[in-house]
Write an enzyme that holds these catalytic residues in place. Structure first.
Site, PDB file in Angstrom:
ATOM      1  CG  HIS A 378      51.290 -28.954  37.271  1.00 40.89           C
ATOM      2  ND1 HIS A 378      51.261 -28.143  36.161  1.00 40.89           N
ATOM      3  CD2 HIS A 378      52.171 -28.380  38.131  1.00 40.89           C
ATOM      4  CE1 HIS A 378      52.095 -27.126  36.335  1.00 40.89           C
ATOM      5  NE2 HIS A 378      52.642 -27.242  37.526  1.00 40.89           N
ATOM      6  CB  THR A 677      50.454 -25.042  27.514  1.00 41.91           C
ATOM      7  OG1 THR A 677      51.222 -26.248  27.554  1.00 41.91           O
ATOM      8  CG2 THR A 677      50.245 -24.520  28.930  1.00 41.91           C
TER       9      THR A 677
END
Length: 843
Positions: A378, A677
């Protein structure tokens, strides 16, 4: 502009939330009254709003349980491959409205509650957010659970039931102050404790090597108590499970022979064991090597793996007798996805169980482990990588340390055979980092122990292959994949923006809700005057609603016809909230230098939490609030420019602000934001993006056309070139008068008259050690913001770009992301079959 529609008026409109059948309404009303009756205790006959919320939550929950039981029966009978998503964070937000949406109950509940003289929206506001995450990583896990259920996968989310989630943020005198998030204070109607599945987890102790095998002995035991939360798919009657573990001390804890004297002390010491699940570590993209955190990581892994193996062994519903004893087929029945390195201990723990407990041969166990596990990376920021001291492992998890050493030896033997004499490569690739403090590199452990490694946007996956894990990519190129993140269109369109969902459904039908690519059909409506008008009207209504919310809750009055310019995300230097701040100051100075000049009115909203120990992030918040204080109170400015800090940004606030935004700021230094996101949420909700070519912005620009986003600044290659050349902030400071003016104002105390040196750390960082090169992108950013202003003055052209962005956002559904994980990593096919509802007989 007309006032926003009331709930009553909205209810009369035909909408994607379905027309409420009279039978449904009557049934909901009856169930609600029954729950209310049992909620009210004898001595209380006046119901509070919270009583009404709980009555409704239990009413909606009743509709879940039959489907939940039936789904689990269905899995036991079909025995599909099961997907286990392991994460230390699940940032779920509120559950009530999401459950109503996914069960198709929203209109029936709305009508039933309305008939009771109550307002559904007011009841929804009573629910606490489940804030068991920091930001993107935890919210991604929540979106993934929704998509896995909607795609009919036999999937389970496993994590920790933190008693205290991410702190509540208060702004006091412009500074962030943290408050504990006691989210369970009034109870949680959505969870079910499962004490019958409680499991032991071992810590400390020592390792005995005996002729019968290896034994980990003299350990301390903590019990893991599971709490299950239902995860409904969208209108497919599938209800999956999120199982969160809570730490319990065993009843004999500290009451062994040596402690006979002090019974009271021993009982009080139970807290030490139970502290494991007390609180979420509030760091985003930062590693803090605390022993309690390592305990949390092993706790979730050890409990979960026992549960996975129990389920693998038992074949039929409700049966606990072990049937399968051979583990050959384990990877055909189980997929474990590691959400970052936090659950990396799954790899040595699965090895320990297979070898020490189940007596599987070492090499066979290693094959099984690698085929079962997969790892999602990530972040590329070095300070975020988990590197645990060997000394801490030695004490806490001695057997796992032995296993890691053995796995590393096998790995290095293979590397040495392929690259003879390349000692430096062995050093770079080792799981154990040598040095004054020997450390275990958890990312390296994940890469060698997984059959698939993925980044979360194409540009990020390329960086993973070409720099972060370059040596590993050369060794095993087939392991590395990309899986661009996505968001669930149920929460992030249908639930938070029903007005937009309605006008879309009017044009193209409702299939887009489970197939977001259908939004492409909106390209046919880009020049449709009625649709352009509808999109603009929905946005204006959302803006007025949010303006009213701000006025009610934060006592700030804003101009609802101004541009809503929004940057909401965790506060971090790499996300460059400072660049946004410099733009605000620059706009302010332009107004001051010519107050009569007409400018495009803007309300700049910045929100997000700073990790409590991150000094610079807290200073950035103080700077934003201080700049706002000056600008918002300057009579020359009026309502042409406002700077608002959105306090306590969280999922439920995101659901309000994102549908109201005109401009979305995604301005991280190229090569630092793995995906993002929030960028996707803004795109699907009709905001235009100003951003760098970083993370998923790259793919958003590719989908919509670069000319339909406001792209500016250095690309990854430019950043690398600047690093080689040496970044010199002074150079920009001297060359750009507007930048110099803004920086001088910050450093002179213009924005902090009572403490002129307040921001010296910020200025010092920007001038002399800014890893994220804010000044290098300043000029391009200001110029790009000028183009934003130009377009905003032409509402029709602006709205056409908005429609094009919405139409091209289909790729960014988490349904697409999960389909790719399913087919390319887990080896399963999504199933379109709808489980029959509880009121119909089973097949």
């Amino acid at each position: 502009m007309s006032a926003p529609l009331s709930d009553g008026e909205r209810r009369k409109q035909i909408s994607v939330r379905g027309i409420a059948g009279l039978g449904d309404v009557a049934e909901v009303r009856k169930s609600f009254n029954r729950h209310l009756h049992f909620t009210l205790v004898k001595d209380r006959n006046v119901a509070t709003p919270r009583d009404y919320y709980f009555a409704l939550a239990h009413t909606v929950r009743d509709h879940l349980v039959g489907r939940w039981i039936r789904t689990q029966q269905h899995y036991y009978e079909r025995d599909p491959k099961r997907i286990y998503y392991l994460s230390l964070e699940f940032y779920m937000g509120r559950t009530l409205q999401n459950t109503m949406v996914n069960l198709g109950l929203q209109n029936a509940c709305d009508e039933a509650i309305y008939q009771r003289g109550l307002d559904l929206e007011e009841l929804e506001e009573i629910e606490e957010d489940a804030g068991l995450g920091n930001g993107g990583l935890g919210r991604l896990a929540a979106c993934f659970l929704d998509s896995m259920a909607t795609l009919g996968l036999a999937a389970y989310g496993y994590g920790i039931r933190y008693e205290f989630g991410i702190f509540n943020q208060k702004i006091v005198d412009g500074w962030q102050v943290e408050e504990a998030d006691d989210w369970l204070r009034y109870g949680n109607p959505w969870e079910k404790a499962r004490p019958e599945y409680m499991l032991p987890v071992h810590f400390y102790g020592r390792v005995d090597h005996t002729p019968e095998g290896v034994k980990w002995v003299d350990t301390q035991v903590v019990l893991a108590m599971p709490y299950d939360t239902p995860v409904p798919g969208y209108k497919n009657n599938t209800v999956n499970t999120m199982r969160l573990w809570s730490a319990k001390a065993p009843n004999d804890f500290n009451l062994q022979e040596f402690n006979v004297g002090d019974y009271i002390e021993a009982v009080l010491d139970r807290n030490l064991a139970e502290n494991i699940s007390r609180v979420l570590y509030p760091n985003d993209n930062f590693f803090e090597g605390k022993e309690l955190r390592l305990k949390q990581e092993y706790f979730v892994v050890a409990a979960t793996l026992q549960d996975i193996i129990r389920r693998f062994k038992s074949s039929k519903f409700g049966c606990r007798d072990p049937v399968r004893t051979c583990f050959e087929t384990f990877p055909d029945k189980v997929a474990i996805q590691l959400n970052d390195t936090h659950p990396a201990l799954s790899i040595p723990e699965l090895m320990r169980i297979l070898v020490d407990v189940e007596k599987v041969d070492w090499d066979k166990a290693w094959e099984i482990t690698k085929r079962t596990c997969a790892y999602t990376n990530h972040t590329v920021l070095p300070e975020a990588l988990e590197r645990w001291p060997v000394s801490m492992f030695e004490k806490l998890l001695p057997r796992h340390l032995e296993i890691i050493y053995a796995l590393n030896q096998m790995h290095l033997d293979r590397v040495a055979a392929l690259y003879p004499g390349d000692i430096d490569r062995l050093r770079r690739m080792s799981v154990i980092e040598e040095g004054d403090c020997k450390r275990i590199n958890m990312a390296h452990l994940c890469v060698i122990g997984s059959h698939a490694v993925n980044g979360v946007a194409r540009i990020h996956s390329d960086i993973v292959k070409n720099s972060v894990f370059k040596d590993f990519y050369e060794l095993d190129p087939e392991k590395f994949q990309n899986k661009t993140n996505g968001i669930t269109p149920r929460r992030w369109l249908l639930l938070c923006n029903p007005g937009l969902a309605d006008i879309i459904a009017e044009r193209i039908g409702e299939d887009f809700i489970t197939d977001l690519n259908q939004l492409k059909k909106l390209l046919d409506f880009i020049d449709n005057e009625a649709f352009i008008r509808d999109v603009a009207k929905v946005k204006q209504e959302n803006k007025m609603k949010f303006a009213a919310y701000l006025e009610e809750h934060y006592k700030v009055k804003i101009n609802a016809s101004s541009m809503f310019d929004v940057q909401v995300k965790r506060i971090h230097e790499y996300k460059r909230q400072l660049l946004n701040c410099l733009h605000a100051i620059t706009l302010y100075n332009r107004i001051r230098s010519d107050p009569s000049k007409s400018i495009v009115p803007r309300t700049i909203m910045i929100g997000g939490k700073a990790a409590p120990g991150y000094h610079m992030a807290k200073m950035i918040i103080k700077l934003i609030t201080s700049v706002g204080e000056v600008i918002n109170n300057d009579p020359y400015v009026g309502d042409r420019l406002k700077v608002i800090f959105l306090e306590n940004y969280r999922v439920s606030l995101a659901e309000k602000v994102i549908p109201a935004a005109d401009l979305s700021q995604q301005i991280s230094t190229a090569g630092t934001e793995a995906s993002g996101t929030g960028n996707m949420k803004f795109m699907v909700n009709g905001a235009l993006t100003i951003g760098t070519m970083d993370g998923a912005n790259v793919e958003m620009a590719e989908e919509a056309g670069e000319e339909n986003l406001f792209i500016f600044g250095m690309r990854v290659e430019d950043v690398e070139a600047l690093d080689r050349q040496g970044y010199n902030a002074q150079e920009y400071y001297e060359r750009l008068p507007e930048l110099r003016q803004a920086v001088d104002q910050i450093s002179s105390g213009f924005f902090s008259p009572r403490d002129p040196s307040c921001f010296r750390d910020v200025v010092n960082m920007l001038m002399y050690h800014d890893r994220f090169k804010v000044f290098a992108d300043y000029e391009a950013y200001i110029k790009c913001q000028g183009q934003v202003d130009q377009l905003f003055m032409d509402p029709r052209e602006w709205t056409k770009k908005v429609i094009r962005n919405i139409a091209c956002s289909g790729k960014f559904s988490s349904d697409r992301t999960i389909m790719e994980y399913a087919r390319e990593i887990w080896g399963v096919e999504p199933s379109a079959t709808k489980i029959p509802p509880p009121n119909l007989p089973r097949d």
